[in-house]
Write an enzyme that holds these catalytic residues in place. Structure first.
Site, short mmCIF file in Angstrom:
data_model
loop_
_atom_site.label_atom_id
_atom_site.label_comp_id
_atom_site.label_asym_id
_atom_site.label_seq_id
_atom_site.Cartn_x
_atom_site.Cartn_y
_atom_site.Cartn_z
N THR A 136 1.06 -1.36 0.10
CA THR A 136 -0.02 -0.11 0.00
C THR A 136 0.85 1.49 -0.11
O THR A 136 1.94 1.28 0.29
CB THR A 136 -1.06 0.06 1.19
OG1 THR A 136 -1.90 1.19 0.99
CG2 THR A 136 -0.22 0.38 2.48
N GLN A 149 -1.21 4.09 7.40
CA GLN A 149 -0.88 3.21 6.10
C GLN A 149 0.46 2.61 6.35
O GLN A 149 0.59 1.44 5.79
CB GLN A 149 -0.93 3.85 4.79
CG GLN A 149 -2.19 4.35 4.38
CD GLN A 149 -3.19 3.39 4.55
OE1 GLN A 149 -3.16 2.77 3.42
NE2 GLN A 149 -4.54 3.66 5.13
N HIS A 204 0.51 -1.14 7.68
CA HIS A 204 0.20 -2.44 6.87
C HIS A 204 1.48 -3.33 6.40
O HIS A 204 1.20 -4.54 6.64
CB HIS A 204 -0.26 -2.01 5.51
CG HIS A 204 -1.72 -1.68 5.26
ND1 HIS A 204 -2.78 -2.55 5.25
CD2 HIS A 204 -2.52 -0.47 5.26
CE1 HIS A 204 -3.87 -1.93 5.32
NE2 HIS A 204 -3.77 -0.62 5.19
N GLU A 260 -1.58 5.18 -4.96
CA GLU A 260 -2.65 4.40 -4.60
C GLU A 260 -3.85 5.14 -3.99
O GLU A 260 -4.96 5.31 -4.26
CB GLU A 260 -2.31 3.02 -3.90
CG GLU A 260 -3.55 2.28 -3.43
CD GLU A 260 -3.27 1.21 -2.28
OE1 GLU A 260 -3.99 0.17 -2.33
OE2 GLU A 260 -2.08 1.41 -1.77
N HIS A 261 -3.52 5.87 -2.85
CA HIS A 261 -4.16 6.69 -2.08
C HIS A 261 -3.69 8.04 -2.08
O HIS A 261 -2.40 8.25 -1.70
CB HIS A 261 -4.42 6.11 -0.58
CG HIS A 261 -4.65 4.87 -0.30
ND1 HIS A 261 -3.91 3.76 -0.10
CD2 HIS A 261 -5.93 4.32 -0.52
CE1 HIS A 261 -4.55 2.57 0.11
NE2 HIS A 261 -5.88 2.78 -0.20
N ASP A 267 -10.61 2.36 3.53
CA ASP A 267 -10.58 1.12 3.93
C ASP A 267 -11.76 0.35 4.21
O ASP A 267 -11.79 -0.99 4.20
CB ASP A 267 -9.36 1.00 4.79
CG ASP A 267 -7.84 1.41 4.30
OD1 ASP A 267 -7.76 1.31 3.09
OD2 ASP A 267 -6.90 1.67 5.03
N GLU A 317 -7.96 -5.16 -48.64
CA GLU A 317 -7.18 -5.99 -47.64
C GLU A 317 -6.71 -7.32 -48.26
O GLU A 317 -6.24 -8.04 -47.52
CB GLU A 317 -7.99 -6.25 -46.41
CG GLU A 317 -8.07 -4.79 -45.70
CD GLU A 317 -8.72 -5.03 -44.39
OE1 GLU A 317 -9.52 -6.09 -44.15
OE2 GLU A 317 -8.90 -3.86 -43.58
N HIS A 319 -14.56 -12.43 -47.84
CA HIS A 319 -15.19 -11.69 -46.83
C HIS A 319 -16.52 -10.96 -47.78
O HIS A 319 -17.64 -10.87 -47.50
CB HIS A 319 -14.44 -10.41 -46.37
CG HIS A 319 -13.64 -11.05 -45.04
ND1 HIS A 319 -12.67 -11.92 -45.32
CD2 HIS A 319 -13.70 -10.77 -43.70
CE1 HIS A 319 -12.17 -12.31 -44.18
NE2 HIS A 319 -12.51 -11.69 -43.42
#
Length: 434
Positions: free
Chosen positions: A241, A263, A266, A332-333, A366, A420, A425
């Site tokens: 984190t 944080q 963690h 992330e945060h 969280d 092409e 096709h």
């Protein structure tokens, strides 16, 4: 306690910012070889490999890899009232935010008899990883399961590592949270082996392969998700984190410090960064961090995180420079604690989730904000998003033309297929009018 990185004297370029603010020394690429070996072991030896890996890396050999349904039900019944209530509120709030992410089918009419419908279909089966190394995360059960259920996924399997204090079994609160959500397929397996088991299946324990794997984890989990991407879908490589706080002199040093420490607890690899144009705030936050870090429950872990290369205080000339630093780092945060945060929020585009104002700490997200806490880390917020219903659904186009509409498109198909070098096709369209 926190190192100071002085970027004053002009706007640094993004490459210089990323050099000044390195991520943790470990990254998924550094363990890729080991991870591939663990996944292959699970693919070839199944349950035996999972049991050995649980004993080697996690909390010991579980009595069985698949948790009996009766054990899940018992854990749900044994949930303390306050935890059951808190999980219920989290489920309700994450569910409300997840439902807002759903899209309705849309039909585009391109002419008379020519229609293309956009519809969103849930994947058949998912594997959701709930980490359990240095901490236990019933909240991650909610954050993974609720968006999958909201998307309409029918097959949901949860994996979580063995816990030594529970004799190699899954943590009972993890099982209780799964039971509360109606999930009865839970496996005691962790790390790369769990990701490999989800991707390839383990027939001996009734684990069928999944279509999508989501959930946060350590560097081994992130590397394993990278290894199986393509065989299955993944959300993002959600590793250790990180929090970045943009603050000016109006911010409370103690509140900023509290959020950085929250944080850092963690993981020793967690990153905690303050970016400010106020040297006075920088000094006050550093002092407050030192006080809080010394007395917090996980003091040793927090100190290791805050004193590592991935954490620090960045001094900039002004808040415009703070925006440049944050966007280059792509945290992330991201917290914004300034006198007038909203003009900055409009410019802060690279982040997993943004928390605005002193009353909106990351720890709210969280657990109880309603937002999802499974977020992209390591700078991947530049191109990846937090977990939502999106990884669990597939956009599908349903095309419906009648003959008149096809006749109108016929010369377009003919011209482009011939250009092409794929004339068959065009022939396939012409055949409708022979």
């Amino acid at each position: 306690m926190l190192r100071t990185i002085d970027l004053r004297g002009g706007l640094p370029d993004p490459a210089a910012i990323r050099t000044a603010l390195p991520r943790p020394a470990e990254d998924p690429a550094s363990v890729q070889g080991d991870v591939l070996a663990l996944i292959e072991d699970v693919r070839t030896r199944g349950e035996a490999a999972l049991l050995e890996q649980a004993d080697r890396f996690d909390g010991g050999r579980p009595p069985s890899v698949r948790v009996p349904v009766e054990e899940i039900r018992a854990a749900e019944q044994a949930l303390p009232a306050e935890i059951r209530s808190a999980l219920g509120i989290a489920i309700e709030r994450v569910g409300a935010a997840s439902r807002a992410q759903l899209s309705e089918p849309v039909t585009t009419r391109l002419g008379d008899g020519a229609r293309v419908q956009q519809r969103w279909m849930p994947v058949r089966r998912v594997g959701l990883y709930v980490p359990g190394g240095r901490a236990v995360y019933p909240s991650s059960v909610v954050m993974n399961v609720v968006p999958a259920q909201t998307a309409g996924v029918r097959g949901i399997a949860v994996a979580t590592p063995a816990q030594r204090r529970f004799g190699g079994r899954a943590h009972p609160v993890i099982l209780g949270a799964a039971g509360l959500l109606g999930v009865d397929e839970v496996y005691v397996m962790g790390g790369a082996g769990a990701v490999g088991a989800f991707a390839h299946g383990v027939p001996g324990i009734g684990l069928g392969p999944v279509d999508v794997i989501t959930g946060p984890g350590n560097v081994f989990v992130a590397a394993a998700k990278r290894a199986v991407a393509g065989l299955v879908g993944i959300d993002s490589e959600a590793g250790p984190t990180e929090i970045l706080v943009v603050a000016d002199g109006s911010a409370s040093p103690d509140l900023v410090a509290a959020d950085l420490v929250s944080q850092a607890e963690h993981d020793v690899l967690a990153a905690a960064v303050l970016v400010t144009d106020s040297p006075e705030l920088a000094q006050a936050v550093d002092e407050a961090v030192a006080r809080r870090a010394a007395t917090t429950f996980h003091a040793e872990r927090v100190a290791a995180s805050l004193q590592a290369q991935q954490s620090g205080i960045v001094l900039v000339d002004d808040l415009a420079a703070a925006v440049v630093v944050s966007n280059a780092y792509a945290p992330e945060h991201l917290e914004v604690q300034t006198r007038d945060p909203w003009p900055l929020v409009a410019e802060l585009t690279e982040a997993g989730a943004i928390f605005v104002g002193a009353a909106t700490p990351v720890s709210l997200g969280d657990y109880a904000a309603g937002s999802n806490h499974v977020l992209p880390t390591g700078g991947t917020a530049r191109f990846a998003a937090g977990l939502s219903v999106r990884p669990f659904i597939r956009q599908q186009q349903v095309v419906d033309y009648d003959l008149d509409a096809l006749r109108e498109a016929q010369p377009v198909v003919r011209a482009l297929s011939d250009a092409e070098g794929l004339p068959a096709h065009g022939d396939a369209v012409d055949a409708r009018f022979s």
